[in-house]
Design a protein around this motif. Sequence first.
Motif, PDB file in Angstrom:
ATOM      1  N   GLN A 239       0.880  -1.281   0.326  1.00 34.45           N
ATOM      2  CA  GLN A 239      -0.137  -0.221   0.074  1.00 34.45           C
ATOM      3  C   GLN A 239       1.124   1.665   0.158  1.00 34.45           C
ATOM      4  N   LEU A 240       1.942   0.816   0.978  1.00 33.05           N
ATOM      5  CA  LEU A 240       2.581   1.983   0.721  1.00 33.05           C
ATOM      6  C   LEU A 240       3.215   3.030   0.021  1.00 33.05           C
ATOM      7  N   SER A 241       3.596   1.963  -1.157  1.00 26.73           N
ATOM      8  CA  SER A 241       4.515   2.048  -2.686  1.00 26.73           C
ATOM      9  C   SER A 241       3.462   2.365  -3.192  1.00 26.73           C
ATOM     10  N   THR A 242       2.073   2.369  -2.962  1.00 27.70           N
ATOM     11  CA  THR A 242       1.349   3.259  -4.090  1.00 27.70           C
ATOM     12  C   THR A 242       1.378   4.450  -3.905  1.00 27.70           C
ATOM     13  N   MET A 243       1.228   4.893  -2.938  1.00 29.38           N
ATOM     14  CA  MET A 243       1.240   6.255  -2.332  1.00 29.38           C
ATOM     15  C   MET A 243       1.956   7.287  -2.718  1.00 29.38           C
ATOM     16  N   GLU A 244       1.684   8.037  -3.491  1.00 27.26           N
ATOM     17  CA  GLU A 244       2.603   8.982  -4.532  1.00 27.26           C
ATOM     18  C   GLU A 244       3.532  10.199  -3.653  1.00 27.26           C
ATOM     19  N   ASP A 245       3.004  10.149  -2.006  1.00 22.51           N
ATOM     20  CA  ASP A 245       3.667  11.424  -1.778  1.00 22.51           C
ATOM     21  C   ASP A 245       4.038  10.944  -1.079  1.00 22.51           C
TER      22      ASP A 245
ATOM     23  N   LYS B  89      16.376   9.270   2.613  1.00 24.24           N
ATOM     24  CA  LYS B  89      17.472   9.451   1.803  1.00 24.24           C
ATOM     25  C   LYS B  89      16.952   9.574   0.277  1.00 24.24           C
ATOM     26  N   MET B  90      16.061   8.498  -0.275  1.00 20.83           N
ATOM     27  CA  MET B  90      15.535   9.296  -0.948  1.00 20.83           C
ATOM     28  C   MET B  90      14.211   9.228  -1.361  1.00 20.83           C
ATOM     29  N   GLU B  91      13.908  10.942  -1.236  1.00 21.63           N
ATOM     30  CA  GLU B  91      12.776  10.988  -0.813  1.00 21.63           C
ATOM     31  C   GLU B  91      11.773  10.488  -1.448  1.00 21.63           C
ATOM     32  N   ASP B  92      11.722  10.865  -2.540  1.00 20.89           N
ATOM     33  CA  ASP B  92      10.725   9.819  -3.725  1.00 20.89           C
ATOM     34  C   ASP B  92      11.134   8.453  -4.484  1.00 20.89           C
ATOM     35  N   ARG B  93      12.448   7.707  -4.146  1.00 21.08           N
ATOM     36  CA  ARG B  93      12.303   6.556  -4.632  1.00 21.08           C
ATOM     37  C   ARG B  93      11.290   5.922  -4.509  1.00 21.08           C
ATOM     38  N   PRO B  94      10.767   4.846  -4.956  1.00 21.25           N
ATOM     39  CA  PRO B  94       9.641   3.762  -4.412  1.00 21.25           C
ATOM     40  C   PRO B  94       9.872   3.244  -3.761  1.00 21.25           C
ATOM     41  N   VAL B  95       8.940   2.709  -2.845  1.00 18.66           N
ATOM     42  CA  VAL B  95       9.778   1.959  -1.559  1.00 18.66           C
ATOM     43  C   VAL B  95       8.864   0.710  -1.911  1.00 18.66           C
ATOM     44  N   ILE B  96       9.189   0.229  -2.244  1.00 19.38           N
ATOM     45  CA  ILE B  96       8.666  -0.900  -2.888  1.00 19.38           C
ATOM     46  C   ILE B  96       9.808  -2.576  -2.177  1.00 19.38           C
ATOM     47  N   GLU B  97      10.391  -2.520  -1.102  1.00 16.60           N
ATOM     48  CA  GLU B  97      11.063  -3.522  -1.147  1.00 16.60           C
ATOM     49  C   GLU B  97       9.856  -5.035  -0.941  1.00 16.60           C
ATOM     50  N   GLU B  98      10.302  -6.023  -0.937  1.00 17.68           N
ATOM     51  CA  GLU B  98       9.946  -6.598   0.066  1.00 17.68           C
ATOM     52  C   GLU B  98      10.279  -6.991   1.139  1.00 17.68           C
ATOM     53  N   PHE B  99       8.562  -7.290   1.700  1.00 13.44           N
ATOM     54  CA  PHE B  99       9.259  -7.543   3.531  1.00 13.44           C
ATOM     55  C   PHE B  99       8.752  -8.900   3.573  1.00 13.44           C
TER      56      PHE B  99
END
Length: 385
Positions: free
Chosen positions: A22-28, A80-90
């Motif tokens: 869900q987080l990864s879908t967030m734009e902001d 760190k990377m304010e805008d890089r997508p956060v998609i890692e798998e957890f």
Amino acid sequence: MELSLDTSLVFIPKTISDFLVQLSTMEDSSQRSSELDAYVKRLEDEMRKIEVFKRELPLCMLLLKDAIERLKDKVMQCKKMEDRPVIEEFIPLKGNLEGKENSDKKNWMSSAQLWSTSLNVFEYSNHDSVSGLRLRNVEDDRSVPENPIEPSNNRAVGRTFVPFKEQYESGFTGTCLKDDKEVSQVPSLSLMTPLMSEALDASTNTNIKSNNNCRGGSGSGLAGQLKLQNKPQQQSQQQQPFRKQRRCWSPELHRRFVESLQQLGGTQVATPKQIRELMQVDGLTNDEVKSHLQKYRLHVRKLPTSSAAKGNGIWMPLDHSADHSKANNSQSGSPQGPLLPGEFAKGRSTTGGESDNSREAEEDEKSDGQSWKGGLLHNNQGGDV
DNA sequence: CTGAAAATAT
DNA sequence: TATATTTTCA
């Protein structure tokens, strides 16, 4: 505290994996950060609750800890990377930890009754490797705020249960923290109020004894622990579910102990109760003092009082034959003015003849207590009573 | 209440 | 294994 409650209304617990998705879908990105922080916070709250029972719920601790660490990594990444997508798998180590954690949230208390003793085999280790945090090296040697000792006094805290207080309060770095690795932004698992429930029915309880953690700053007033003195009823051999929290004798405490001891006339004549009264330390109990005294005496006796004056008698207990007398006066007459170990007036003025020189070789210690032997890296202070 | 020893926890 | 603290016993 209240957080977990109201947030739960807004926040529907989901698995970490789902959460991340869900987080990864967030734009902001800022929103992501805040979501993450919130989640981490929730986990940490949870962890604090369980901390007390870590022995019984090692796996829960492990899972929570792991989750927290991973999420923190995420947080770091986000920052760190304010805008890089956060998609890692957890991928939680085993699988679902949220399920577990949820249930914990609901019945962490009730589940307490179920713990079987047998699994405290392993403890959960705190390797706090939280991502980027570096240990905050000593700021200054011992920045121990001289707020010496003391747990608040609540000796008779029967089975009351102390609500979570601000743990990690007054920054006292307790001389005892075994590991106080980083801390800054993460309350991590530092101090915890023992808080045990009244639950635990005596009837069938399998002897669950254990669990205690010793930490807390001296200044803190937290305490929890029960002292419950079960009287007799019929179940003669049933002991309290929990053992008293270990009292940690910080250098400060020890120092006071020694001072009081000396004011009272030395290890051999001072009595636990008197010492305790003189120390004026709040949650300290007679038993604790008595115990410490016992140990102290042993140590004192063991090492050759350095003086060596006498024929080195490890075996000769110093002949305090005559001077015992002094004990009495000190107590009432002179309230403790001078805290220093100074010698008290030794009575022998007139006849003098006596061989009192022997005595008083004992306590010398290093002013800093805890030095008798060396070891003791773990000292905490803490909650207590 | 005390001191010593046994039991535990670290 | 050794030590620190708690609990039990007398």
